[in-house]
Design a protein around this motif. Structure first.
Motif, PDB file in Angstrom:
ATOM      1  N   ASN A 133       6.667  42.112  27.438  1.00 19.28           N
ATOM      2  CA  ASN A 133       6.093  41.230  26.432  1.00 19.28           C
ATOM      3  C   ASN A 133       4.577  41.187  26.604  1.00 19.28           C
ATOM      4  O   ASN A 133       4.079  41.010  27.711  1.00 19.28           O
ATOM      5  CB  ASN A 133       6.674  39.820  26.579  1.00 19.28           C
ATOM      6  N   VAL A 160      17.502  35.595  25.984  1.00 21.12           N
ATOM      7  CA  VAL A 160      17.717  35.409  24.563  1.00 21.12           C
ATOM      8  C   VAL A 160      18.279  36.710  24.040  1.00 21.12           C
ATOM      9  O   VAL A 160      17.759  37.792  24.356  1.00 21.12           O
ATOM     10  CB  VAL A 160      16.397  35.063  23.827  1.00 21.12           C
ATOM     11  N   GLY A 183       2.024  32.929  22.682  1.00 23.82           N
ATOM     12  CA  GLY A 183       2.474  31.866  23.574  1.00 23.82           C
ATOM     13  C   GLY A 183       3.833  31.277  23.247  1.00 23.82           C
ATOM     14  O   GLY A 183       4.155  30.186  23.711  1.00 23.82           O
ATOM     15  N   TYR A 184       4.635  31.977  22.465  1.00 28.83           N
ATOM     16  CA  TYR A 184       5.966  31.482  22.100  1.00 28.83           C
ATOM     17  C   TYR A 184       7.087  32.217  22.829  1.00 28.83           C
ATOM     18  O   TYR A 184       8.239  32.131  22.434  1.00 28.83           O
ATOM     19  CB  TYR A 184       6.194  31.608  20.589  1.00 28.83           C
ATOM     20  N   ASP A 185       6.754  32.923  23.889  1.00 26.00           N
ATOM     21  CA  ASP A 185       7.739  33.785  24.552  1.00 26.00           C
ATOM     22  C   ASP A 185       8.718  33.040  25.455  1.00 26.00           C
ATOM     23  O   ASP A 185       9.703  33.619  25.905  1.00 26.00           O
ATOM     24  CB  ASP A 185       7.038  34.872  25.357  1.00 26.00           C
ATOM     25  N   LYS A 186       8.461  31.763  25.733  1.00 31.70           N
ATOM     26  CA  LYS A 186       9.331  30.941  26.580  1.00 31.70           C
ATOM     27  C   LYS A 186       9.611  31.597  27.942  1.00 31.70           C
ATOM     28  O   LYS A 186      10.690  31.458  28.502  1.00 31.70           O
ATOM     29  CB  LYS A 186      10.629  30.604  25.859  1.00 31.70           C
ATOM     30  N   GLY A 187       8.634  32.358  28.431  1.00 33.28           N
ATOM     31  CA  GLY A 187       8.752  32.982  29.748  1.00 33.28           C
ATOM     32  C   GLY A 187       9.466  34.315  29.765  1.00 33.28           C
ATOM     33  O   GLY A 187       9.631  34.907  30.834  1.00 33.28           O
ATOM     34  N   MET A 188       9.895  34.813  28.603  1.00 31.56           N
ATOM     35  CA  MET A 188      10.568  36.119  28.536  1.00 31.56           C
ATOM     36  C   MET A 188       9.531  37.206  28.788  1.00 31.56           C
ATOM     37  O   MET A 188       8.483  37.231  28.153  1.00 31.56           O
ATOM     38  CB  MET A 188      11.234  36.335  27.178  1.00 31.56           C
ATOM     39  N   THR A 189       9.825  38.070  29.736  1.00 28.40           N
ATOM     40  CA  THR A 189       8.857  39.097  30.126  1.00 28.40           C
ATOM     41  C   THR A 189       9.293  40.503  29.748  1.00 28.40           C
ATOM     42  O   THR A 189       8.459  41.359  29.485  1.00 28.40           O
ATOM     43  CB  THR A 189       8.615  39.065  31.643  1.00 28.40           C
ATOM     44  N   LYS A 191      13.981  36.572  31.166  1.00 33.47           N
ATOM     45  CA  LYS A 191      13.048  35.911  32.072  1.00 33.47           C
ATOM     46  C   LYS A 191      13.719  35.993  33.433  1.00 33.47           C
ATOM     47  O   LYS A 191      14.853  35.537  33.599  1.00 33.47           O
ATOM     48  CB  LYS A 191      12.841  34.453  31.674  1.00 33.47           C
ATOM     49  N   ASP A 231      16.781  33.309  32.588  1.00 35.91           N
ATOM     50  CA  ASP A 231      17.070  32.931  31.211  1.00 35.91           C
ATOM     51  C   ASP A 231      17.083  34.188  30.365  1.00 35.91           C
ATOM     52  O   ASP A 231      16.501  35.212  30.744  1.00 35.91           O
ATOM     53  CB  ASP A 231      16.013  31.949  30.698  1.00 35.91           C
ATOM     54  N   CYS A 266      16.123  39.708  25.569  1.00 36.06           N
ATOM     55  CA  CYS A 266      14.892  39.293  26.244  1.00 36.06           C
ATOM     56  C   CYS A 266      15.266  38.593  27.537  1.00 36.06           C
ATOM     57  O   CYS A 266      16.122  37.707  27.538  1.00 36.06           O
ATOM     58  CB  CYS A 266      14.101  38.336  25.363  1.00 36.06           C
TER      59      CYS A 266
END
Length: 124
Positions: A69, A117, A74-80, A34, A115, A32
Motif C-alpha cells: 500500500n 479486508v 490515510g484510509y488504509d486502516k493499517g493494511m500494508t 495488516k 486484520d 488486504c
C-alpha cells in the motif's frame, strides 16, 4: 490471531455461499492484510511466496498480483499488503475458497495476520 483467521474463513465461506450470476467479465478477489507487530520479515515473505504459489496449485486462479500500500489518503486502516486474484467467474472463486491448498495456506500463515479486508467484484 485465531479470531482473525476465523474471520477470514467466515468471510470466505459467506462469499462462497453467494449464488448470483457472473456478467462474463471475470471476478476480482481483493485481499488486504495488516500484519501483527511481532510478524517477522521472513514470515511475511513466506506468506507472500505461499500466496503467490497458490496459482500453481489451484487452477481456478487466472492471475495473481500483489503490492505494498502506498496511498497517501490515510484510509488504509493499517493494511500494508494488497493481493489481487482474478477468477473467470463466481463459480471459480467459490471453488477456490474451500480448496485444500487455500485452507492450508490460511492455517499456516493466519497467525501473523492482525486484520484483513476481503472484497470481491465482478469486472464490468
Amino acid at each position: 490471531m485465531k479470531k482473525i483467521f476465523l474471520l477470514l474463513i467466515t468471510v470466505s465461506l459467506m462469499a462462497a455461499c453467494t449464488n448470483s450470476k457472473s456478467t462474463g467479465g471475470g471476478l476480482r478477489h481483493v485481499v488486504c492484510f495488516k500484519f501483527s507487530d511481532d510478524a517477522t520479515e521472513d514470515q511475511v515473505n513466506g506468506l507472500i511466496e505461499a500466496f503467490e504459489g497458490l496459482q500453481n496449485e489451484i487452477p481456478q486462479i487466472k492471475a495473481f498480483e500483489w503490492g505494498l500500500n502506498n496511498s497517501p489518503e490515510g484510509y488504509d486502516k493499517g493494511m500494508t499488503h494488497i493481493f489481487l486474484l482474478t477468477f473467470e467467474d463466481e463459480q471459480a472463486r467459490d471453488e477456490y475458497l474451500p480448496h485444500p491448498a487455500h485452507v492450508a495456506f490460511g492455517e499456516q500463515h493466519g497467525g501473523i495476520i492482525e486484520d484483513a479486508v476481503v472484497v470481491d467484484y465482478l469486472i464490468k
